[in-house]
Write a protein that holds these residues in place. Structure first.
Motif, PDB file in Angstrom:
ATOM      1  N   LEU A 127       0.818  -1.208   0.000  1.00 35.38           N
ATOM      2  CA  LEU A 127       0.000   0.000   0.000  1.00 35.38           C
ATOM      3  C   LEU A 127       0.858   1.267   0.000  1.00 35.38           C
ATOM      4  O   LEU A 127       0.446   2.285  -0.545  1.00 35.38           O
ATOM      5  N   LYS A 128       2.047   1.194   0.585  1.00 38.35           N
ATOM      6  CA  LYS A 128       2.970   2.335   0.533  1.00 38.35           C
ATOM      7  C   LYS A 128       3.560   2.484  -0.863  1.00 38.35           C
ATOM      8  O   LYS A 128       3.677   3.583  -1.388  1.00 38.35           O
ATOM      9  N   ASP A 129       3.940   1.361  -1.475  1.00 41.10           N
ATOM     10  CA  ASP A 129       4.610   1.396  -2.777  1.00 41.10           C
ATOM     11  C   ASP A 129       3.676   1.752  -3.926  1.00 41.10           C
ATOM     12  O   ASP A 129       4.068   2.457  -4.851  1.00 41.10           O
ATOM     13  N   TYR A 130       2.446   1.237  -3.873  1.00 37.59           N
ATOM     14  CA  TYR A 130       1.548   1.366  -5.028  1.00 37.59           C
ATOM     15  C   TYR A 130       0.385   2.321  -4.813  1.00 37.59           C
ATOM     16  O   TYR A 130      -0.461   2.439  -5.685  1.00 37.59           O
ATOM     17  N   GLN A 131       0.300   2.972  -3.681  1.00 31.92           N
ATOM     18  CA  GLN A 131      -0.763   3.898  -3.317  1.00 31.92           C
ATOM     19  C   GLN A 131      -1.948   3.101  -2.772  1.00 31.92           C
ATOM     20  O   GLN A 131      -2.211   1.977  -3.195  1.00 31.92           O
ATOM     21  N   ASP A 132      -2.656   3.704  -1.861  1.00 37.07           N
ATOM     22  CA  ASP A 132      -3.747   3.026  -1.162  1.00 37.07           C
ATOM     23  C   ASP A 132      -5.098   3.563  -1.623  1.00 37.07           C
ATOM     24  O   ASP A 132      -5.473   4.679  -1.275  1.00 37.07           O
ATOM     25  N   PRO A 133      -5.858   2.785  -2.406  1.00 35.75           N
ATOM     26  CA  PRO A 133      -7.166   3.253  -2.873  1.00 35.75           C
ATOM     27  C   PRO A 133      -8.299   2.992  -1.872  1.00 35.75           C
ATOM     28  O   PRO A 133      -9.439   3.372  -2.106  1.00 35.75           O
ATOM     29  N   TYR A 134      -7.980   2.333  -0.754  1.00 40.98           N
ATOM     30  CA  TYR A 134      -9.007   1.844   0.153  1.00 40.98           C
ATOM     31  C   TYR A 134      -9.304   2.832   1.284  1.00 40.98           C
ATOM     32  O   TYR A 134      -8.416   3.501   1.794  1.00 40.98           O
ATOM     33  N   GLN A 135     -10.578   2.847   1.704  1.00 40.47           N
ATOM     34  CA  GLN A 135     -10.954   3.594   2.904  1.00 40.47           C
ATOM     35  C   GLN A 135     -10.255   2.964   4.113  1.00 40.47           C
ATOM     36  O   GLN A 135      -9.764   3.664   4.976  1.00 40.47           O
ATOM     37  N   PHE A 136     -10.269   1.663   4.154  1.00 35.37           N
ATOM     38  CA  PHE A 136      -9.441   0.868   5.054  1.00 35.37           C
ATOM     39  C   PHE A 136      -9.348  -0.527   4.465  1.00 35.37           C
ATOM     40  O   PHE A 136     -10.145  -0.908   3.610  1.00 35.37           O
ATOM     41  N   THR A 137      -8.362  -1.281   4.928  1.00 33.63           N
ATOM     42  CA  THR A 137      -8.207  -2.669   4.499  1.00 33.63           C
ATOM     43  C   THR A 137      -8.255  -3.570   5.721  1.00 33.63           C
ATOM     44  O   THR A 137      -7.422  -3.442   6.623  1.00 33.63           O
ATOM     45  N   ALA A 138      -9.245  -4.450   5.748  1.00 34.61           N
ATOM     46  CA  ALA A 138      -9.346  -5.435   6.823  1.00 34.61           C
ATOM     47  C   ALA A 138      -8.310  -6.533   6.559  1.00 34.61           C
ATOM     48  O   ALA A 138      -8.122  -6.958   5.427  1.00 34.61           O
TER      49      ALA A 138
END
Length: 183
Positions: free
Chosen positions: A110-121
């Protein structure tokens, strides 16, 4: 009797060939979901970005959203990821389920590719995936504002799938919700 035994391999070959021929015409992405029309299963999981934060299915209701099952070991997830970022940039919330993965690898992804999620379970055991009927990653669910699963899509989301399958459904759900509010 001996003649019948001689034809057995031929008959067996024809039967197996028939099954294989039929398989050529099956759509592997058209896997029916027993959960379509049902609420998102109950869960209580930690998140990838904040392993002390607990989230539940109740954190997801109130708006139309995508629920995306992904993992760092999934090649299709890497292909799909830029498309999810584009979808998230349209304002449609996306919630992630990191499926049977290593926490540090998921955080780095998520750091390398960007985080599109509101959150990730963080579904390390795969129990939520099992409850959702997940066969593997990536899989994406369209969920309405009541928390009801309206579509399960097994496979990589690209621009074509987004524009021709998922976005029209999302727009329809939003229009239905707007009509209910007006009445």
């Amino acid at each position: 009797m001996k003649r019948a035994i001689l034809f057995f391999p031929l008959i067996l070959f024809i039967v197996i060939g028939g099954f294989l021929y039929k398989g050529l015409f099956l759509n592997p992405q058209a896997m029916p979901s027993a959960l379509e029309g049902q609420p998102v299963p109950e869960f209580k999981l930690l998140t990838v970005n904040n392993p002390e934060r607990v989230v539940t299915n109740k954190d997801l209701t109130g708006e139309v959203y995508l629920l995306n099952v992904w993992a760092t070991w999934c090649a299709g997830c890497k292909i799909e990821h830029p498309h999810l970022i584009n979808i998230a940039n349209t304002g449609l919330p996306i919630y992630g389920i990191n499926y049977k993965d290593e926490l540090e690898a998921a955080q780095q992804w998520l750091k390398d590719y960007q985080d599109p999620y509101q959150f990730t379970a963080y579904d390390v055991s795969g129990q939520l995936g099992l409850d959702l009927g997940v066969f593997g990653a990536p899989e994406t669910f369209v969920v309405d504002h009541h928390g009801i699963i309206r579509l399960r899509y097994a496979g990589t989301i690209d621009e074509n799938i987004w524009l021709n399958k998922i976005k029209p459904l999302v727009d329809t759900i939003k229009q239905e919700a707007a009509l209910v509010v007006k009445s």
